[in-house]
Design a protein around this motif. Structure first.
Motif, PDB file in Angstrom:
ATOM      1  N   UNK A  60      -9.326  -2.558 -17.706  1.00 19.16           N
ATOM      2  CA  UNK A  60      -8.208  -2.427 -18.189  1.00 19.16           C
ATOM      3  C   UNK A  60      -7.200  -1.688 -17.463  1.00 19.16           C
ATOM      4  N   UNK A  61      -7.818  -0.609 -16.831  1.00 15.32           N
ATOM      5  CA  UNK A  61      -6.967   0.516 -15.994  1.00 15.32           C
ATOM      6  C   UNK A  61      -6.649  -0.260 -14.586  1.00 15.32           C
ATOM      7  N   UNK A  62      -7.609  -0.921 -14.147  1.00 14.12           N
ATOM      8  CA  UNK A  62      -7.524  -1.628 -12.907  1.00 14.12           C
ATOM      9  C   UNK A  62      -6.442  -2.706 -13.012  1.00 14.12           C
ATOM     10  N   UNK A  67      -0.877  -4.603 -11.664  1.00 14.48           N
ATOM     11  CA  UNK A  67       0.333  -5.167 -12.043  1.00 14.48           C
ATOM     12  C   UNK A  67       1.547  -4.603 -11.797  1.00 14.48           C
ATOM     13  N   UNK A  68       1.422  -3.296 -11.285  1.00 17.96           N
ATOM     14  CA  UNK A  68       2.558  -2.463 -10.971  1.00 17.96           C
ATOM     15  C   UNK A  68       3.638  -3.231 -10.026  1.00 17.96           C
ATOM     16  N   UNK A  69       4.842  -2.987 -10.270  1.00 19.24           N
ATOM     17  CA  UNK A  69       5.848  -3.916  -9.427  1.00 19.24           C
ATOM     18  C   UNK A  69       6.867  -2.710  -8.855  1.00 19.24           C
ATOM     19  N   UNK A  70       7.621  -3.182  -7.851  1.00 21.66           N
ATOM     20  CA  UNK A  70       8.857  -2.415  -7.189  1.00 21.66           C
ATOM     21  C   UNK A  70       8.248  -1.369  -6.917  1.00 21.66           C
ATOM     22  N   UNK A  75      -0.600  -0.426  -2.918  1.00 21.49           N
ATOM     23  CA  UNK A  75      -1.397  -1.121  -2.135  1.00 21.49           C
ATOM     24  C   UNK A  75      -2.773  -1.347  -2.456  1.00 21.49           C
ATOM     25  N   UNK A  76      -3.363  -2.311  -2.199  1.00 18.94           N
ATOM     26  CA  UNK A  76      -4.924  -2.797  -2.412  1.00 18.94           C
ATOM     27  C   UNK A  76      -5.817  -1.682  -1.886  1.00 18.94           C
TER      28      UNK A  76
END
Length: 94
Positions: A60-62, A67-70, A75-76
């Motif tokens: 869930x945390x991953x 899913x964060x944007x902007x 980064x991966x």
């Protein structure tokens, strides 16, 4: 009585001694791990005990990280570095 330590205490104690100092991490790597904990993991997991962090919580945390944007997008490599610390928590609880 609980047989598991809180994550924040584990990070500042055993993790830091065994995985940071013991692995002779360079100062930049130490700063990176401390930053990861302070900026990402402390609020999410710091008060939890190691035995409370299960695969579902990590997944869930991953998902929330990727899913964060902007301006909040990670980064991966950063996501993987964050998850590497969580992996050590999971190994510790086994």
């Amino acid at each position: 009585m609980r047989n598991s330590v809180r994550c924040e205490k584990w990070f500042e104690g055993r993790f830091w001694k065994e995985w940071v100092v013991g692995s002779r991490n360079k100062p930049s790597e130490r700063e990176s791990k401390l930053s990861i904990f302070e900026c990402h993991l402390k609020d999410a997991f710091g008060e939890l005990h190691l035995d409370e962090i299960d695969d579902a919580k990590v997944a869930e945390y991953r998902a929330s990280l990727v899913q964060r944007e902007g301006n909040d997008k990670l980064s991966d490599k950063r996501v993987n570095n964050i998850l590497a610390i969580l992996q050590q928590w999971q190994i510790q609880r086994l």
